[in-house]
Design a protein around this motif. Structure first.
Motif, PDB file in Angstrom:
ATOM      1  N   ASN A   1      -4.106   9.443  -4.611  1.00  0.00           N
ATOM      2  CA  ASN A   1      -4.152   8.508  -3.491  1.00  0.00           C
ATOM      3  C   ASN A   1      -5.575   8.282  -2.998  1.00  0.00           C
ATOM      4  O   ASN A   1      -5.868   7.232  -2.426  1.00  0.00           O
ATOM      5  CB  ASN A   1      -3.278   9.002  -2.339  1.00  0.00           C
ATOM      6  CG  ASN A   1      -1.807   8.819  -2.623  1.00  0.00           C
ATOM      7  OD1 ASN A   1      -1.432   8.187  -3.607  1.00  0.00           O
ATOM      8  ND2 ASN A   1      -0.976   9.377  -1.789  1.00  0.00           N
TER       9      ASN A   1
ATOM     10  N   GLY B   1       0.840   3.959  -2.903  1.00  0.00           N
ATOM     11  CA  GLY B   1       0.563   5.358  -2.576  1.00  0.00           C
ATOM     12  C   GLY B   1       1.646   6.304  -3.065  1.00  0.00           C
ATOM     13  O   GLY B   1       1.351   7.374  -3.598  1.00  0.00           O
TER      14      GLY B   1
ATOM     15  N   VAL C   1      -1.584   3.128   1.932  1.00  0.00           N
ATOM     16  CA  VAL C   1      -1.802   4.321   1.111  1.00  0.00           C
ATOM     17  C   VAL C   1      -1.946   5.550   2.003  1.00  0.00           C
ATOM     18  O   VAL C   1      -1.415   6.621   1.695  1.00  0.00           O
ATOM     19  CB  VAL C   1      -3.034   4.139   0.197  1.00  0.00           C
ATOM     20  CG1 VAL C   1      -3.392   5.446  -0.506  1.00  0.00           C
ATOM     21  CG2 VAL C   1      -2.794   3.047  -0.824  1.00  0.00           C
TER      22      VAL C   1
ATOM     23  N   ALA D   1      -6.911   5.302  -4.933  1.00  0.00           N
ATOM     24  CA  ALA D   1      -6.321   4.052  -4.461  1.00  0.00           C
ATOM     25  C   ALA D   1      -6.864   3.677  -3.088  1.00  0.00           C
ATOM     26  O   ALA D   1      -7.185   2.509  -2.829  1.00  0.00           O
ATOM     27  CB  ALA D   1      -4.798   4.180  -4.416  1.00  0.00           C
TER      28      ALA D   1
ATOM     29  N   GLY E   1       0.810  -1.214   0.000  1.00  0.00           N
ATOM     30  CA  GLY E   1       0.000   0.000   0.000  1.00  0.00           C
ATOM     31  C   GLY E   1       0.841   1.260   0.000  1.00  0.00           C
ATOM     32  O   GLY E   1       0.513   2.234  -0.691  1.00  0.00           O
TER      33      GLY E   1
END
Length: 94
Positions: free
Chosen positions: A58, A13, A77, A61, A9
Motif C-alpha cells: 500500500n 488498497g 488507499v 500505491a 483507492g
C-alpha cells in the motif's frame, strides 16, 4: 472530494494488501502451496505478521497517487490500510 475516486483507492488498497499477503506467503511460507502456507501460518500464529508485511504494498500505491496528484485515491488507499490494520488487530487479539 470525489467519492468514486476514494472508493477506487479503497479497492486498490485492499487488492494491494491481498497481493502482498500472497507474495509474503510465497516468500516466507513453509508449505508447498499458498493454501498450505496459509494453514501453517494460521497454526503457528504468524498470520497477522504476514498480513502486516503484505500491507507494505500500500505504500507504493499511496505514494504513486500522491505523486500523480490523485489525492482522493491516496485517501482511499490510506482508508484501506486502516481497515487492514483493524482487521489484523481483531484477528490477533481474538
Amino acid at each position: 472530494m470525489n467519492n468514486k475516486e476514494v472508493i477506487i483507492g479503497i479497492i486498490i488498497g485492499l487488492l494491494a494488501s491481498a497481493i502482498g499477503l500472497i507474495l509474503s506467503l510465497l516468500f516466507f511460507g513453509n508449505g508447498k502451496s499458498i493454501s498450505d502456507s496459509l494453514n501453517i501460518a494460521l497454526a503457528q500464529g504468524v498470520f497477522t505478521k504476514l498480513v502486516s508485511i503484505g500491507a507494505l504494498l500500500n505504500l507504493g500505491a499511496f505514494f504513486l497517487f500522491i505523486n500523480t496528484d490523485k489525492e482522493s485515491r491516496a485517501k482511499g488507499v490510506l482508508i484501506a490500510t486502516v481497515i487492514v490494520a483493524l482487521i489484523t488487530i481483531i484477528i490477533r487479539f481474538t
